[in-house]
Design a protein around this motif. Structure first.
Motif, PDB file in Angstrom:
ATOM      1  N   ASP A 288       0.842  -1.193   0.000  1.00  0.00           N
ATOM      2  CA  ASP A 288       0.000   0.000   0.000  1.00  0.00           C
ATOM      3  C   ASP A 288       0.880   1.247   0.000  1.00  0.00           C
ATOM      4  O   ASP A 288       1.877   1.321   0.723  1.00  0.00           O
ATOM      5  CB  ASP A 288      -0.907   0.014   1.235  1.00  0.00           C
ATOM      6  CG  ASP A 288      -1.897  -1.128   1.234  1.00  0.00           C
ATOM      7  OD1 ASP A 288      -2.431  -1.435   0.151  1.00  0.00           O
ATOM      8  OD2 ASP A 288      -2.130  -1.728   2.303  1.00  0.00           O
ATOM      9  N   PHE A 302      -2.674   6.697  -1.443  1.00  0.00           N
ATOM     10  CA  PHE A 302      -2.218   7.005  -2.794  1.00  0.00           C
ATOM     11  C   PHE A 302      -3.374   7.271  -3.752  1.00  0.00           C
ATOM     12  O   PHE A 302      -3.335   8.230  -4.537  1.00  0.00           O
ATOM     13  CB  PHE A 302      -1.344   5.869  -3.330  1.00  0.00           C
ATOM     14  CG  PHE A 302      -0.802   6.133  -4.709  1.00  0.00           C
ATOM     15  CD1 PHE A 302       0.275   6.972  -4.898  1.00  0.00           C
ATOM     16  CD2 PHE A 302      -1.390   5.548  -5.823  1.00  0.00           C
ATOM     17  CE1 PHE A 302       0.771   7.232  -6.165  1.00  0.00           C
ATOM     18  CE2 PHE A 302      -0.902   5.794  -7.097  1.00  0.00           C
ATOM     19  CZ  PHE A 302       0.184   6.636  -7.265  1.00  0.00           C
ATOM     20  N   THR A 303      -4.427   6.453  -3.710  1.00  0.00           N
ATOM     21  CA  THR A 303      -5.552   6.635  -4.637  1.00  0.00           C
ATOM     22  C   THR A 303      -6.224   7.981  -4.420  1.00  0.00           C
ATOM     23  O   THR A 303      -6.585   8.667  -5.381  1.00  0.00           O
ATOM     24  CB  THR A 303      -6.572   5.495  -4.458  1.00  0.00           C
ATOM     25  OG1 THR A 303      -5.931   4.240  -4.702  1.00  0.00           O
ATOM     26  CG2 THR A 303      -7.727   5.656  -5.438  1.00  0.00           C
ATOM     27  N   GLN A 304      -6.366   8.386  -3.161  1.00  0.00           N
ATOM     28  CA  GLN A 304      -6.959   9.694  -2.862  1.00  0.00           C
ATOM     29  C   GLN A 304      -6.080  10.809  -3.379  1.00  0.00           C
ATOM     30  O   GLN A 304      -6.566  11.765  -4.004  1.00  0.00           O
ATOM     31  CB  GLN A 304      -7.167   9.843  -1.354  1.00  0.00           C
ATOM     32  CG  GLN A 304      -7.697  11.212  -0.933  1.00  0.00           C
ATOM     33  CD  GLN A 304      -7.759  11.371   0.575  1.00  0.00           C
ATOM     34  OE1 GLN A 304      -7.831  10.387   1.319  1.00  0.00           O
ATOM     35  NE2 GLN A 304      -7.703  12.601   1.042  1.00  0.00           N
ATOM     36  N   LEU A 306      -3.873  10.637  -5.775  1.00  0.00           N
ATOM     37  CA  LEU A 306      -3.860  10.593  -7.234  1.00  0.00           C
ATOM     38  C   LEU A 306      -5.107  11.264  -7.805  1.00  0.00           C
ATOM     39  O   LEU A 306      -5.023  12.046  -8.762  1.00  0.00           O
ATOM     40  CB  LEU A 306      -3.779   9.139  -7.697  1.00  0.00           C
ATOM     41  CG  LEU A 306      -3.667   8.901  -9.203  1.00  0.00           C
ATOM     42  CD1 LEU A 306      -2.443   9.602  -9.772  1.00  0.00           C
ATOM     43  CD2 LEU A 306      -3.608   7.398  -9.493  1.00  0.00           C
ATOM     44  N   LYS A 307      -6.262  10.985  -7.223  1.00  0.00           N
ATOM     45  CA  LYS A 307      -7.504  11.594  -7.692  1.00  0.00           C
ATOM     46  C   LYS A 307      -7.455  13.115  -7.547  1.00  0.00           C
ATOM     47  O   LYS A 307      -7.815  13.859  -8.479  1.00  0.00           O
ATOM     48  CB  LYS A 307      -8.692  11.038  -6.906  1.00  0.00           C
ATOM     49  CG  LYS A 307     -10.068  11.538  -7.367  1.00  0.00           C
ATOM     50  CD  LYS A 307     -11.168  10.828  -6.603  1.00  0.00           C
ATOM     51  CE  LYS A 307     -12.552  11.259  -7.112  1.00  0.00           C
ATOM     52  NZ  LYS A 307     -12.840  12.677  -6.850  1.00  0.00           N
ATOM     53  N   TYR A 332      -6.963   8.322 -16.877  1.00  0.00           N
ATOM     54  CA  TYR A 332      -6.482   7.846 -15.594  1.00  0.00           C
ATOM     55  C   TYR A 332      -7.571   7.921 -14.525  1.00  0.00           C
ATOM     56  O   TYR A 332      -7.645   7.061 -13.635  1.00  0.00           O
ATOM     57  CB  TYR A 332      -5.248   8.643 -15.158  1.00  0.00           C
ATOM     58  CG  TYR A 332      -4.071   8.434 -16.089  1.00  0.00           C
ATOM     59  CD1 TYR A 332      -3.267   7.313 -15.965  1.00  0.00           C
ATOM     60  CD2 TYR A 332      -3.802   9.348 -17.103  1.00  0.00           C
ATOM     61  CE1 TYR A 332      -2.191   7.099 -16.813  1.00  0.00           C
ATOM     62  CE2 TYR A 332      -2.723   9.151 -17.949  1.00  0.00           C
ATOM     63  CZ  TYR A 332      -1.929   8.025 -17.819  1.00  0.00           C
ATOM     64  OH  TYR A 332      -0.877   7.826 -18.670  1.00  0.00           O
ATOM     65  N   LYS A 335      -9.877   4.933 -14.314  1.00  0.00           N
ATOM     66  CA  LYS A 335      -9.341   3.702 -13.717  1.00  0.00           C
ATOM     67  C   LYS A 335      -9.433   3.697 -12.187  1.00  0.00           C
ATOM     68  O   LYS A 335      -9.224   2.651 -11.554  1.00  0.00           O
ATOM     69  CB  LYS A 335      -7.875   3.527 -14.123  1.00  0.00           C
ATOM     70  CG  LYS A 335      -7.673   3.316 -15.628  1.00  0.00           C
ATOM     71  CD  LYS A 335      -6.186   3.182 -15.937  1.00  0.00           C
ATOM     72  CE  LYS A 335      -5.967   2.999 -17.436  1.00  0.00           C
ATOM     73  NZ  LYS A 335      -4.518   2.871 -17.767  1.00  0.00           N
ATOM     74  N   LEU A 336      -9.777   4.854 -11.614  1.00  0.00           N
ATOM     75  CA  LEU A 336      -9.840   4.943 -10.146  1.00  0.00           C
ATOM     76  C   LEU A 336     -11.171   4.445  -9.621  1.00  0.00           C
ATOM     77  O   LEU A 336     -12.194   4.519 -10.284  1.00  0.00           O
ATOM     78  CB  LEU A 336      -9.588   6.381  -9.726  1.00  0.00           C
ATOM     79  CG  LEU A 336      -8.220   6.962 -10.070  1.00  0.00           C
ATOM     80  CD1 LEU A 336      -8.114   8.396  -9.583  1.00  0.00           C
ATOM     81  CD2 LEU A 336      -7.114   6.114  -9.432  1.00  0.00           C
TER      82      LEU A 336
END
Length: 336
Positions: A288, A302-304, A306-307, A332, A335-336
């Motif tokens: 993670d 990371f996902t937050q 990145l968004k 991109y 893909k989230l």
């Protein structure tokens, strides 16, 4: 087998650390009503660090528990030379004095690549994240570590006669300068580059400083393959990015330990190897990722992150339709 045992130990530590901290008791800053100085006590009222600190340098909310493993007290004990100065002291959670931090940016020096500067008898050295001296204090001035090296000097001072607020570093007649590695040893500049990752400084080159296991190389390949991170980095650049210079170079600057369960991965500007502070990521042993603030405390999944970054890029491209490094943000985001 050794790697598996180490990973199991670290994972066990991750789960047990909150339990250990609770067993140790929560700690709080408190203010002595007699002299308004700041100290530290536990949740049972036992004084762990007596009131020594200047309230100006301590947190104002005394009701919030202290979560740091190292505790700063801005006391009035100073260690100062013409090039560097210290104020305050760093303690562990048992109230044991560890070191005097170098004063930087109106506070104690922060950690760069796992090391922070400390002072002793007018000389500067480094401590690790456990607060133990990693490099003996021996220089009048040392820069923070970057790309595995720091600049150090003896016989140097800040020339406040030229600029009182932002003085330049000046040198006495017999001053000596060094580039040091993480062992505190001076390293000679090479006249020619041996690898493309060697660090260019002062008309010469310092050898590439990082060494990895096979597992760590796979981690770097993993984050290096996330091309969107480099695209975000280039989004608001004024010129078109191309080739290797268009991609961030990542290096591991910290490894899991009993106090930190993360690999710390720093992004650098390829070719110049300038540290890009917003691109510091922590990775757990289970894979993670978190983006981390400059102080190492604010961790965003990371996902937050990145968004949020992609949405910011989309707005930037809308406001600057001719941006030279524009890319398909929607590809991109989908893909989230």
């Amino acid at each position: 087998m050794k790697n598996r045992l180490f990973s199991s130990f670290i994972l066990m530590t991750i789960f047990l650390l909150p339990v250990l901290l609770r067993a140790q008791g929560q700690l709080y800053y408190f203010m002595d009503p007699k002299d308004s100085l700041i100290g530290v006590k536990d949740n049972k009222g036992k004084v762990i660090i007596p009131p020594l600190g200047n309230p100006i340098y301590e947190p104002q909310d005394l009701n919030e528990p202290i979560t740091d493993s190292l505790i700063f007290i801005g006391d009035f004990i100073n260690d100062y030379t013409g090039a560097a100065g210290s104020f305050g002291s760093m303690y562990d959670r048992n109230g044991i004095f560890l070191y005097r931090p170098l004063a930087y940016d109106a506070g104690p020096d922060y950690f760069e690549e796992g090391l922070a500067r400390c002072m002793q008898k007018g000389k500067v050295g480094f401590v690790n994240e456990q607060g133990k001296v990693a490099i003996r204090p021996q220089w009048d001035w040392v820069s923070p570590f970057n790309y595995g090296y720091a600049f150090a000097c003896n016989g140097c001072y800040w020339d406040r006669s030229k600029d009182a607020e932002h003085p330049p570093l000046a040198y006495k007649e017999n001053a000596k300068t060094f580039y040091i590695n993480r062992e505190g040893k001076s390293v000679q500049l090479m006249k020619q580059r041996k690898t493309e990752k060697d660090l260019p400084v002062d008309g010469g080159f310092l050898p590439y400083a990082f060494k990895y296991t096979m597992e760590e190389r796979k981690i770097l390949e993993e984050i290096g393959a996330m091309e969107v991170v480099s695209k975000i980095w280039n989004a608001n650049q004024a010129t078109k990015a191309a080739g290797k210079e268009a991609r961030l170079q990542f290096e591991i600057v910290g490894r899991p330990s009993a106090l930190s369960p993360y690999y710390k991965i720093q992004g650098y500007r390829y070719g110049r190897f300038d540290k890009e502070d917003p691109f510091l990521f922590y990775r757990t042993l289970t894979g993670d990722y978190f983006q981390v603030g400059w102080d190492g405390k604010d961790k965003t999944p990371f996902t937050q992150w990145l968004k949020e970054q992609l949405e910011s890029c989309a707005q930037y491209f809308k406001d600057h339709p001719d941006a030279p490094n524009k890319f398909d943000v929607g590809r991109y985001l989908d893909k989230l």
